[in-house]
Structures are given as C-alpha cells and as structure tokens.
Design a protein around this motif. Structure first.
Motif, PDB file in Angstrom:
ATOM      1  N   LEU A 168       5.800  10.295   4.957  1.00  0.00           N
ATOM      2  CA  LEU A 168       5.956   8.937   5.476  1.00  0.00           C
ATOM      3  C   LEU A 168       6.178   8.938   6.984  1.00  0.00           C
ATOM      4  CD1 LEU A 168       8.145   7.244   2.726  1.00  0.00           C
ATOM      5  CD2 LEU A 168       5.659   7.206   3.005  1.00  0.00           C
ATOM      6  N   VAL A 169       6.912   9.929   7.476  1.00  0.00           N
ATOM      7  CA  VAL A 169       7.132  10.031   8.925  1.00  0.00           C
ATOM      8  C   VAL A 169       5.810  10.275   9.638  1.00  0.00           C
ATOM      9  CG1 VAL A 169       8.311  11.320  10.742  1.00  0.00           C
ATOM     10  CG2 VAL A 169       9.501  10.817   8.600  1.00  0.00           C
ATOM     11  N   ALA A 170       4.923  11.061   9.008  1.00  0.00           N
ATOM     12  CA  ALA A 170       3.608  11.295   9.603  1.00  0.00           C
ATOM     13  C   ALA A 170       2.807   9.996   9.686  1.00  0.00           C
ATOM     14  CB  ALA A 170       2.853  12.335   8.779  1.00  0.00           C
ATOM     15  N   ASP A 171       2.948   9.132   8.669  1.00  0.00           N
ATOM     16  CA  ASP A 171       2.267   7.827   8.728  1.00  0.00           C
ATOM     17  C   ASP A 171       2.814   6.970   9.868  1.00  0.00           C
ATOM     18  OD1 ASP A 171       0.764   8.539   6.553  1.00  0.00           O
ATOM     19  OD2 ASP A 171       2.023   7.477   5.093  1.00  0.00           O
ATOM     20  N   LEU A 172       4.135   7.038  10.084  1.00  0.00           N
ATOM     21  CA  LEU A 172       4.749   6.231  11.133  1.00  0.00           C
ATOM     22  C   LEU A 172       4.288   6.651  12.525  1.00  0.00           C
ATOM     23  CD1 LEU A 172       8.402   5.963   9.794  1.00  0.00           C
ATOM     24  CD2 LEU A 172       6.599   4.244   9.687  1.00  0.00           C
ATOM     25  N   ALA A 173       3.902   7.913  12.669  1.00  0.00           N
ATOM     26  CA  ALA A 173       3.400   8.367  13.966  1.00  0.00           C
ATOM     27  C   ALA A 173       2.113   7.640  14.352  1.00  0.00           C
ATOM     28  CB  ALA A 173       3.168   9.871  13.938  1.00  0.00           C
ATOM     29  N   ASP A 174       1.389   7.140  13.343  1.00  0.00           N
ATOM     30  CA  ASP A 174       0.151   6.409  13.609  1.00  0.00           C
ATOM     31  C   ASP A 174       0.383   4.901  13.704  1.00  0.00           C
ATOM     32  OD1 ASP A 174      -1.259   8.806  13.552  1.00  0.00           O
ATOM     33  OD2 ASP A 174      -1.563   8.684  11.375  1.00  0.00           O
ATOM     34  N   CYS A 175       1.097   4.339  12.708  1.00  0.00           N
ATOM     35  CA  CYS A 175       1.250   2.873  12.670  1.00  0.00           C
ATOM     36  C   CYS A 175       2.425   2.390  13.501  1.00  0.00           C
ATOM     37  CB  CYS A 175       1.389   2.402  11.230  1.00  0.00           C
ATOM     38  SG  CYS A 175       2.828   3.045  10.360  1.00  0.00           S
ATOM     39  N   VAL A 233       5.533   1.269  19.267  1.00  0.00           N
ATOM     40  CA  VAL A 233       6.404   0.137  18.925  1.00  0.00           C
ATOM     41  C   VAL A 233       5.641  -1.150  19.218  1.00  0.00           C
ATOM     42  CG1 VAL A 233       8.591  -1.033  19.376  1.00  0.00           C
ATOM     43  CG2 VAL A 233       8.483   1.464  19.444  1.00  0.00           C
ATOM     44  N   HIS A 234       5.591  -2.032  18.230  1.00  0.00           N
ATOM     45  CA  HIS A 234       4.873  -3.295  18.367  1.00  0.00           C
ATOM     46  C   HIS A 234       5.835  -4.455  18.129  1.00  0.00           C
ATOM     47  CE1 HIS A 234       1.366  -0.646  17.913  1.00  0.00           C
ATOM     48  NE2 HIS A 234       1.933  -0.215  16.795  1.00  0.00           N
ATOM     49  N   ILE A 235       5.550  -5.586  18.747  1.00  0.00           N
ATOM     50  CA  ILE A 235       6.306  -6.819  18.531  1.00  0.00           C
ATOM     51  C   ILE A 235       5.398  -7.801  17.803  1.00  0.00           C
ATOM     52  CG2 ILE A 235       7.557  -8.715  19.613  1.00  0.00           C
ATOM     53  CD1 ILE A 235       8.176  -6.906  21.941  1.00  0.00           C
ATOM     54  N   ALA A 236       5.904  -8.399  16.735  1.00  0.00           N
ATOM     55  CA  ALA A 236       5.119  -9.338  15.945  1.00  0.00           C
ATOM     56  C   ALA A 236       4.688 -10.535  16.793  1.00  0.00           C
ATOM     57  CB  ALA A 236       5.917  -9.808  14.734  1.00  0.00           C
ATOM     58  N   GLU A 237       3.634 -11.194  16.340  1.00  0.00           N
ATOM     59  CA  GLU A 237       3.098 -12.333  17.091  1.00  0.00           C
ATOM     60  C   GLU A 237       4.111 -13.471  17.172  1.00  0.00           C
ATOM     61  OE1 GLU A 237      -0.796 -15.344  16.991  1.00  0.00           O
ATOM     62  OE2 GLU A 237      -0.639 -13.660  15.583  1.00  0.00           O
ATOM     63  N   ARG A 238       4.782 -13.759  16.073  1.00  0.00           N
ATOM     64  CA  ARG A 238       5.848 -14.775  16.041  1.00  0.00           C
ATOM     65  C   ARG A 238       7.090 -14.124  15.452  1.00  0.00           C
ATOM     66  NH1 ARG A 238       3.805 -20.137  13.226  1.00  0.00           N
ATOM     67  NH2 ARG A 238       5.742 -20.895  14.157  1.00  0.00           N
ATOM     68  N   PRO A 239       7.769 -13.306  16.225  1.00  0.00           N
ATOM     69  CA  PRO A 239       8.842 -12.482  15.647  1.00  0.00           C
ATOM     70  C   PRO A 239      10.018 -13.270  15.103  1.00  0.00           C
ATOM     71  CG  PRO A 239       8.889 -12.353  18.044  1.00  0.00           C
ATOM     72  CD  PRO A 239       7.643 -13.099  17.686  1.00  0.00           C
ATOM     73  N   ASP A 240      10.288 -14.465  15.652  1.00  0.00           N
ATOM     74  CA  ASP A 240      11.483 -15.199  15.240  1.00  0.00           C
ATOM     75  C   ASP A 240      11.340 -15.860  13.880  1.00  0.00           C
ATOM     76  OD1 ASP A 240       9.514 -16.696  16.401  1.00  0.00           O
ATOM     77  OD2 ASP A 240      10.861 -18.199  17.237  1.00  0.00           O
ATOM     78  N   VAL A 241      10.122 -16.117  13.402  1.00  0.00           N
ATOM     79  CA  VAL A 241       9.934 -16.831  12.132  1.00  0.00           C
ATOM     80  C   VAL A 241       9.240 -15.980  11.083  1.00  0.00           C
ATOM     81  CG1 VAL A 241       9.943 -19.111  13.209  1.00  0.00           C
ATOM     82  CG2 VAL A 241       7.790 -17.865  12.990  1.00  0.00           C
ATOM     83  N   CYS A 242       9.170 -14.673  11.291  1.00  0.00           N
ATOM     84  CA  CYS A 242       8.441 -13.808  10.353  1.00  0.00           C
ATOM     85  C   CYS A 242       9.046 -13.843   8.950  1.00  0.00           C
ATOM     86  CB  CYS A 242       8.419 -12.372  10.873  1.00  0.00           C
ATOM     87  SG  CYS A 242       7.171 -12.070  12.134  1.00  0.00           S
ATOM     88  N   GLN A 287       0.823  -1.204   0.000  1.00  0.00           N
ATOM     89  CA  GLN A 287       0.000   0.000   0.000  1.00  0.00           C
ATOM     90  C   GLN A 287       0.865   1.266   0.000  1.00  0.00           C
ATOM     91  OE1 GLN A 287      -3.298  -0.118  -0.372  1.00  0.00           O
ATOM     92  NE2 GLN A 287      -3.099  -2.348  -0.456  1.00  0.00           N
ATOM     93  N   PRO A 288       0.331   2.390  -0.485  1.00  0.00           N
ATOM     94  CA  PRO A 288       1.100   3.651  -0.510  1.00  0.00           C
ATOM     95  C   PRO A 288       1.123   4.360   0.847  1.00  0.00           C
ATOM     96  CG  PRO A 288      -1.039   4.017  -1.490  1.00  0.00           C
ATOM     97  CD  PRO A 288      -0.970   2.533  -1.182  1.00  0.00           C
ATOM     98  N   THR A 289       1.377   3.602   1.885  1.00  0.00           N
ATOM     99  CA  THR A 289       1.529   4.151   3.234  1.00  0.00           C
ATOM    100  C   THR A 289       2.829   3.633   3.827  1.00  0.00           C
ATOM    101  OG1 THR A 289       0.265   2.307   4.180  1.00  0.00           O
ATOM    102  CG2 THR A 289      -0.969   4.315   3.626  1.00  0.00           C
ATOM    103  N   ALA A 290       3.374   4.371   4.766  1.00  0.00           N
ATOM    104  CA  ALA A 290       4.669   3.999   5.343  1.00  0.00           C
ATOM    105  C   ALA A 290       4.493   2.925   6.391  1.00  0.00           C
ATOM    106  CB  ALA A 290       5.331   5.230   5.951  1.00  0.00           C
ATOM    107  N   THR A 291       5.360   1.945   6.356  1.00  0.00           N
ATOM    108  CA  THR A 291       5.465   0.935   7.401  1.00  0.00           C
ATOM    109  C   THR A 291       6.939   0.787   7.755  1.00  0.00           C
ATOM    110  OG1 THR A 291       5.547  -0.811   5.717  1.00  0.00           O
ATOM    111  CG2 THR A 291       3.413  -0.347   6.715  1.00  0.00           C
TER     112      THR A 291
END
Length: 345
Positions: A280-287, A313-322, A154-158
C-alpha cells in the motif's frame, strides 16, 4: 458505525456537523446549508437570537446577557439541545416542512474516526430531534474520500487527510475500508492560537481570536514557505495599555511558531505510513496524499507535507465540502461498491 450503501440510498438528508461549519445535503436539492456552527442565545429569556454567520459576527461583541455558543467541538456534539435548535433555524421552516412530509425520515451524519459511543449517540440524538426516524453514521474519512473522487472501492491504496478546525484525521483506504487511521487533536484553531500566542509573547499584542483570521493577517499570503515579504504589519491591542497599536513582525518567526503544532500532524502521518503494508505504501508513492477540509487551504501546508514525506500531495477541488458531498453522492446512489463474489470450491 458500519453502514451499507443500500441503507444510505434510503436516506433523505445528510448532515456534516463540524466544529467550524455545519453543512446539510438534501436528496434532490443538493447542498442547502453551509453556515458556521455558532448560535447566539439570550440568557435572560433562553431565546435564540441568531445562528450561522450572523452569530459568528457577534463573537466577542455581545453584552453580558447574550451568550455565543458553539455546540460542536472536534466533530462531536457537546450540547445536543443547542445543536438541534441551531439546525432547525439553519434549515428554515419551508425546508423543515418539506422534510416532515417524508413518512419515515432517514438521515445520515458524519462522525469523526474512532469516535466513542457517547459521541455517536449525541450525533444520533441531534438528528432525532429534527424528526429523523433512523440515523446512519458514516466515518468522516470515508465520506470525504468519496466526495473528492478517490477510488476508495478499488484494491489500491488511497490516503486522505481531513484538516478540520479542531482535529486532523489521516487514513489509508483500500477496498472501501480503512486500513490504518489516526485522529490528531491539532487543527486550524491550534494554528491560529499559535500565531496569537507568538504575537502576545514577543510583541505584547493581542489579536481577536474569532473575528479575524490572524494566520492570514500574519503571513499575508506567504504561507509556510520562505517566499513573500520578510515583514508584515499587524494591527491589534497593546497588552499593557489596552490601546490600538500596530507592529511589524518577522514572517519567518511566525512560520516557526506555526511549525510547532504541525509537528504532531507530521508525527501522526509518519506513524500511519509505518503501520501500512509495504504494497500500500508503494501505491501511495504514485497517487500521493489528498488533503480536504477547510484548513487544507493553509498556504504552504501541502509543500511542507511533500518535503516531510517525499510523496505527492494534492488539495481537493472543493476541500471544505468534500465530506457532505461524499455523503450526498452515497444518498443519490452514485457510488457502486466493488462486488467480491465467493469462489465456488
């Protein structure tokens, strides 16, 4: 290293060769291998004694004629022959026989961001040694972002942060591509080493570097935050006498020792944000920032990043195998790109 989703859909197997663990995803079977990237070799005969978890347990406990090798460092294969032998034994004869039935076996492999041509060639040669006729290379950052469910097309920053054993990779993604990225030579091993060095210098205590997780022992679950016990008892070997000894260490001092290597990660994160376009930095403030990788589970690291950047800041559900799951999703055709048709003039 640019590869299309159509090419990835033709692949049969995906491999994530990490410095700490090796993971293999087979189309139709899912994740079939998740073992440490370690092999034990008999130097007298050249034969392979053990791979994976058993070989990791041998670290520091072997006689002179047995060598424990780690063929991958920082996501880069440094010993192609040993990596091939390790992968063959991890897959097993039954699965290798099943893969050999493919008329033209295709493989996909993760490579670190901005890896040099020699590192890419080493990854390709390792897959060719398993019988692959064609190898597609995918940036670890993109594979990990897909694996943890980020809308990369998508055209949004991640923003994704891959916290590995040897390196930390950070990137801002938009429209399925990397806008800004950096690879920092600091990972979980550097954090463990900082704890080991602190205990050696201030308490004359030596800890095993491979057989235990000194970070977990030293922090006792309190992490990088100030909550938790003020002191922790550590067992190790006295530097002077060589005898077993126990000491009580100040967890606040251990946290301070851990902050030293993490300073480079914070500097790299700040540079990425400064180089990004303002939209993009503005998008990161939300996501916010998504953390993946085995070292993302370091207690308190997410809170430390929140305090330093001011973004969620979020941690993935299964961060080691993403990363390998992201490759598997691309192999299975679960990811659809955003189609941008040219406008008629």
């Amino acid at each position: 290293m640019t590869v299309s989703l159509e090419q990835l859909r033709r692949c049969h197997v995906a491999v994530d060769l990490g410095a700490a663990r090796t993971r293999v995803y087979v189309k139709g079977l899912g994740l079939v291998v998740d073992e440490p990237s370690v092999a034990a070799v008999n130097t007298r005969t050249g034969s392979l004694i053990a791979v994976g978890a058993l070989a990791e347990q041998m670290t520091g406990r072997t006689p002179d004629y047995i060598r424990v090798a780690r063929p991958v460092t920082g996501g880069t294969v440094i010993d192609i022959e040993m990596a091939q032998r390790m992968l063959r034994h991890l897959l097993g004869e039954k699965l290798r026989r099943q893969l050999r039935r493919k008329p033209r076996l295709r493989a996909a492999a993760c490579t670190p961001h901005d890896s040099d041509p020699l590192a890419q060639r080493a990854a390709v040669e390792t897959m060719v040694g398993l019988g692959a006729r064609r190898v597609e290379l995918v940036d670890t950052l993109i594979a990990a972002a897909v694996g943890c469910g980020l809308p990369v097309e998508q055209p949004t920053a991640t923003m994704i942060m891959v916290c590995g054993a040897a390196t930390t990779q950070i990137a801002v993604l938009s429209l399925g591509s990397i806008v800004s990225a950096a690879r920092i030579p600091v990972g979980g091993d550097a954090i463990d080493h900082a704890v080991i060095q602190y205990l050696r210098q201030h308490h004359a205590l030596m800890l095993p570097s491979q057989s235990v997780r000194p970070l977990q022992l030293a922090l006792s679950g309190s992490g990088l935050t100030s909550k938790g016990p003020a002191t922790t008892e550590i067992h190790g070997r006295d530097v002077a006498t060589g005898l077993a000894r126990s000491v009580r260490v100040d967890t606040a001092a251990v946290r301070q020792a851990i902050h030293a290597p993490l300073t480079a990660v914070l500097d790299g994160l700040g540079k990425i944000l400064r180089d990004c376009p303002p939209d993009l930095v503005a998008d990161l403030a939300d996501c916010g920032i998504m953390m993946v990788g085995g070292s993302a589970l370091l207690p308190g690291l997410d809170q430390m990043l929140r305090d330093a950047t001011g973004v969620p800041v979020h941690i993935a559900e299964r961060p080691d195998v993403c990363a390998v799951l992201g490759l598997g999703a691309m192999l299975d055709g679960k990811i659809e790109p955003m189609v941008l048709d040219p406008l008629a003039c």
